[in-house]
Design a protein around this motif. Sequence first.
Motif, PDB file in Angstrom:
ATOM      1  N   GLU A  46       0.817  -1.228   0.000  1.00  0.00           N
ATOM      2  CA  GLU A  46       0.000   0.000   0.000  1.00  0.00           C
ATOM      3  C   GLU A  46       0.847   1.273   0.000  1.00  0.00           C
ATOM      4  OE1 GLU A  46      -3.304   0.334  -0.632  1.00  0.00           O
ATOM      5  OE2 GLU A  46      -2.990  -1.791  -1.048  1.00  0.00           O
ATOM      6  N   GLU A  47       2.173   1.095  -0.147  1.00  0.00           N
ATOM      7  CA  GLU A  47       3.040   2.283  -0.109  1.00  0.00           C
ATOM      8  C   GLU A  47       3.247   2.843  -1.511  1.00  0.00           C
ATOM      9  OE1 GLU A  47       7.547   3.673   1.236  1.00  0.00           O
ATOM     10  OE2 GLU A  47       7.054   1.540   1.163  1.00  0.00           O
ATOM     11  N   LEU A  48       2.943   4.145  -1.654  1.00  0.00           N
ATOM     12  CA  LEU A  48       3.154   4.818  -2.935  1.00  0.00           C
ATOM     13  C   LEU A  48       4.630   5.191  -3.038  1.00  0.00           C
ATOM     14  CD1 LEU A  48       1.970   6.221  -5.491  1.00  0.00           C
ATOM     15  CD2 LEU A  48       1.619   8.248  -4.075  1.00  0.00           C
ATOM     16  N   ILE A  49       5.346   4.591  -4.024  1.00  0.00           N
ATOM     17  CA  ILE A  49       6.786   4.862  -4.113  1.00  0.00           C
ATOM     18  C   ILE A  49       7.190   5.510  -5.442  1.00  0.00           C
ATOM     19  CG2 ILE A  49       7.375   3.026  -2.458  1.00  0.00           C
ATOM     20  CD1 ILE A  49       8.305   2.498  -6.051  1.00  0.00           C
ATOM     21  N   GLN A  68       2.135  15.448 -22.476  1.00  0.00           N
ATOM     22  CA  GLN A  68       3.346  15.852 -21.774  1.00  0.00           C
ATOM     23  C   GLN A  68       3.448  15.063 -20.469  1.00  0.00           C
ATOM     24  OE1 GLN A  68       3.571  19.921 -20.355  1.00  0.00           O
ATOM     25  NE2 GLN A  68       5.763  19.749 -19.940  1.00  0.00           N
ATOM     26  N   LEU A  69       4.603  14.467 -20.249  1.00  0.00           N
ATOM     27  CA  LEU A  69       4.904  13.791 -18.979  1.00  0.00           C
ATOM     28  C   LEU A  69       5.534  14.804 -18.040  1.00  0.00           C
ATOM     29  CD1 LEU A  69       5.711  11.460 -17.027  1.00  0.00           C
ATOM     30  CD2 LEU A  69       7.650  11.010 -18.559  1.00  0.00           C
ATOM     31  N   ARG A  70       4.983  14.899 -16.840  1.00  0.00           N
ATOM     32  CA  ARG A  70       5.568  15.783 -15.818  1.00  0.00           C
ATOM     33  C   ARG A  70       5.616  15.047 -14.470  1.00  0.00           C
ATOM     34  NH1 ARG A  70       3.796  21.843 -15.237  1.00  0.00           N
ATOM     35  NH2 ARG A  70       5.830  21.793 -14.203  1.00  0.00           N
ATOM     36  N   GLY A  71       6.426  15.542 -13.573  1.00  0.00           N
ATOM     37  CA  GLY A  71       6.432  15.035 -12.195  1.00  0.00           C
ATOM     38  C   GLY A  71       6.774  13.568 -12.083  1.00  0.00           C
ATOM     39  N   MET A  72       7.754  13.126 -12.868  1.00  0.00           N
ATOM     40  CA  MET A  72       8.187  11.707 -12.832  1.00  0.00           C
ATOM     41  C   MET A  72       9.175  11.548 -11.672  1.00  0.00           C
ATOM     42  SD  MET A  72       8.515   8.830 -14.912  1.00  0.00           S
ATOM     43  CE  MET A  72       8.944   7.474 -13.833  1.00  0.00           C
ATOM     44  N   ALA A  73       8.811  10.717 -10.710  1.00  0.00           N
ATOM     45  CA  ALA A  73       9.693  10.581  -9.544  1.00  0.00           C
ATOM     46  C   ALA A  73       9.512   9.226  -8.881  1.00  0.00           C
ATOM     47  CB  ALA A  73       9.392  11.687  -8.527  1.00  0.00           C
ATOM     48  N   ILE A  74      10.628   8.650  -8.481  1.00  0.00           N
ATOM     49  CA  ILE A  74      10.641   7.405  -7.699  1.00  0.00           C
ATOM     50  C   ILE A  74      11.316   7.737  -6.365  1.00  0.00           C
ATOM     51  CG2 ILE A  74      11.526   5.033  -7.602  1.00  0.00           C
ATOM     52  CD1 ILE A  74       9.485   5.393  -9.872  1.00  0.00           C
ATOM     53  N   ALA A  75      10.745   7.224  -5.275  1.00  0.00           N
ATOM     54  CA  ALA A  75      11.327   7.489  -3.947  1.00  0.00           C
ATOM     55  C   ALA A  75      12.792   7.065  -3.938  1.00  0.00           C
ATOM     56  CB  ALA A  75      10.550   6.723  -2.882  1.00  0.00           C
ATOM     57  N   PRO A  76      13.654   7.868  -3.308  1.00  0.00           N
ATOM     58  CA  PRO A  76      15.104   7.617  -3.393  1.00  0.00           C
ATOM     59  C   PRO A  76      15.521   6.182  -3.069  1.00  0.00           C
ATOM     60  CG  PRO A  76      14.694   9.713  -2.315  1.00  0.00           C
ATOM     61  CD  PRO A  76      13.342   9.083  -2.550  1.00  0.00           C
ATOM     62  N   ASN A  77      14.909   5.565  -2.051  1.00  0.00           N
ATOM     63  CA  ASN A  77      15.335   4.212  -1.679  1.00  0.00           C
ATOM     64  C   ASN A  77      14.797   3.135  -2.616  1.00  0.00           C
ATOM     65  OD1 ASN A  77      12.840   4.949  -0.624  1.00  0.00           O
ATOM     66  ND2 ASN A  77      12.902   3.427   1.008  1.00  0.00           N
ATOM     67  N   HIS A  78      14.026   3.524  -3.628  1.00  0.00           N
ATOM     68  CA  HIS A  78      13.497   2.544  -4.591  1.00  0.00           C
ATOM     69  C   HIS A  78      13.973   2.813  -6.017  1.00  0.00           C
ATOM     70  CE1 HIS A  78      10.950   0.408  -1.761  1.00  0.00           C
ATOM     71  NE2 HIS A  78      10.528   1.568  -1.299  1.00  0.00           N
ATOM     72  N   GLN A  79      14.856   3.802  -6.195  1.00  0.00           N
ATOM     73  CA  GLN A  79      15.326   4.106  -7.555  1.00  0.00           C
ATOM     74  C   GLN A  79      16.240   2.989  -8.071  1.00  0.00           C
ATOM     75  OE1 GLN A  79      17.044   8.077  -7.416  1.00  0.00           O
ATOM     76  NE2 GLN A  79      15.093   8.982  -6.803  1.00  0.00           N
ATOM     77  N   GLY A  80      16.237   2.820  -9.383  1.00  0.00           N
ATOM     78  CA  GLY A  80      17.138   1.837  -9.990  1.00  0.00           C
ATOM     79  C   GLY A  80      16.626   0.403  -9.911  1.00  0.00           C
ATOM     80  N   ASN A  81      15.359   0.231  -9.574  1.00  0.00           N
ATOM     81  CA  ASN A  81      14.793  -1.126  -9.475  1.00  0.00           C
ATOM     82  C   ASN A  81      13.772  -1.419 -10.573  1.00  0.00           C
ATOM     83  OD1 ASN A  81      16.229  -1.875  -7.183  1.00  0.00           O
ATOM     84  ND2 ASN A  81      14.758  -0.928  -5.816  1.00  0.00           N
ATOM     85  N   LYS A  85      10.536   2.559 -15.162  1.00  0.00           N
ATOM     86  CA  LYS A  85      10.234   1.961 -16.476  1.00  0.00           C
ATOM     87  C   LYS A  85       8.821   1.372 -16.480  1.00  0.00           C
ATOM     88  CE  LYS A  85      12.008  -1.483 -19.761  1.00  0.00           C
ATOM     89  NZ  LYS A  85      10.700  -1.921 -20.162  1.00  0.00           N
ATOM     90  N   LYS A  86       8.442   0.719 -15.377  1.00  0.00           N
ATOM     91  CA  LYS A  86       7.105   0.108 -15.325  1.00  0.00           C
ATOM     92  C   LYS A  86       6.008   1.175 -15.400  1.00  0.00           C
ATOM     93  CE  LYS A  86       8.207  -4.234 -13.120  1.00  0.00           C
ATOM     94  NZ  LYS A  86       8.340  -4.962 -11.877  1.00  0.00           N
ATOM     95  N   LEU A  87       6.230   2.324 -14.773  1.00  0.00           N
ATOM     96  CA  LEU A  87       5.239   3.415 -14.860  1.00  0.00           C
ATOM     97  C   LEU A  87       5.081   3.888 -16.301  1.00  0.00           C
ATOM     98  CD1 LEU A  87       5.911   5.709 -11.752  1.00  0.00           C
ATOM     99  CD2 LEU A  87       3.749   4.644 -12.370  1.00  0.00           C
ATOM    100  N   ILE A  88       6.201   4.071 -16.987  1.00  0.00           N
ATOM    101  CA  ILE A  88       6.133   4.535 -18.385  1.00  0.00           C
ATOM    102  C   ILE A  88       5.511   3.463 -19.279  1.00  0.00           C
ATOM    103  CG2 ILE A  88       7.491   5.306 -20.388  1.00  0.00           C
ATOM    104  CD1 ILE A  88       7.397   7.403 -18.203  1.00  0.00           C
ATOM    105  N   ASP A  89       5.855   2.204 -19.052  1.00  0.00           N
ATOM    106  CA  ASP A  89       5.271   1.122 -19.866  1.00  0.00           C
ATOM    107  C   ASP A  89       3.749   1.085 -19.699  1.00  0.00           C
ATOM    108  OD1 ASP A  89       7.701   0.352 -20.851  1.00  0.00           O
ATOM    109  OD2 ASP A  89       7.957  -1.358 -19.520  1.00  0.00           O
ATOM    110  N   PHE A  90       3.274   1.270 -18.458  1.00  0.00           N
ATOM    111  CA  PHE A  90       1.826   1.283 -18.204  1.00  0.00           C
ATOM    112  C   PHE A  90       1.190   2.454 -18.957  1.00  0.00           C
ATOM    113  CE2 PHE A  90      -2.032   2.413 -16.012  1.00  0.00           C
ATOM    114  CZ  PHE A  90      -2.563   1.222 -15.545  1.00  0.00           C
TER     115      PHE A  90
END
Length: 144
Positions: A46-49, A68-81, A85-90
């Motif tokens: 249930e955590e939004l990351i 236009q894509l804006r506000g693309m962000a992944i929480a720092p402790n979850h970046q690089g996983n 990419k999954k958000l953009i693919d969706f």
Amino acid sequence: MVRFISAEKTLPLRSEVLREGRPLSACVFPQDIEKGGFHLGYFIEEELIGIASFFLKAHPLAKGIAYQLRGMAIAPNHQGNGFGKKLIDFAKTQLKVTNAQFIWCNARTSAKSFYERLGFEVVSPEFLIEDVGPHYEMLLTLDN
Ligand SMILES: CC(C)(COP(=O)(O)OP(=O)(O)OC[C@H]1O[C@@H](n2cnc3c(N)ncnc32)[C@H](O)[C@@H]1OP(=O)(O)O)[C@@H](O)C(=O)NCCC(=O)NCCS
């Protein structure tokens, strides 16, 4: 998993990741209230990351329906996983249903390679956005 979320739900991550902890009120985009846009969230349980917002907006080099894509962000402790990419693919799957042909964004120079790996191309010289830093305009053509 990816879910649709409200603009309001994006604000804490926008603040933390993109606006150096500025107040949530400073993280609202004028487009947030316009019709035709949508916001995606990546959830671990249930955590939004992760977040990304998409707004119907033309680009001079996009000859067709463009978002236009804006506000693309992944929480720092979850970046690089792979969650970005999954958000953009969706979003790509979602936008094809609307007959959209392009996604474009003002990409931070530090994130240029992320977008390039997802198929975006640089379409402008590097430019500066005050208080944020250097950016490029980048454009992705959706294969319908
Ligand atoms: C940029 C950001 C959204 C990418 O999301 P992410 O979940 O960390 O990226 P992913 O793990 O999905 O990466 C997908 C690919 O891009 C690469 N990548 C990710 N971030 C990158 C970066 N900053 N520079 C270079 N490559 C990057 C990954 O290595 C991966 O490559 P691979 O498929 O060859 O393994 C995220 O790191 C972030 O929020 N950064 C801080 C805020 C920011 O810059 N947002 C963008 C504003 S325009």
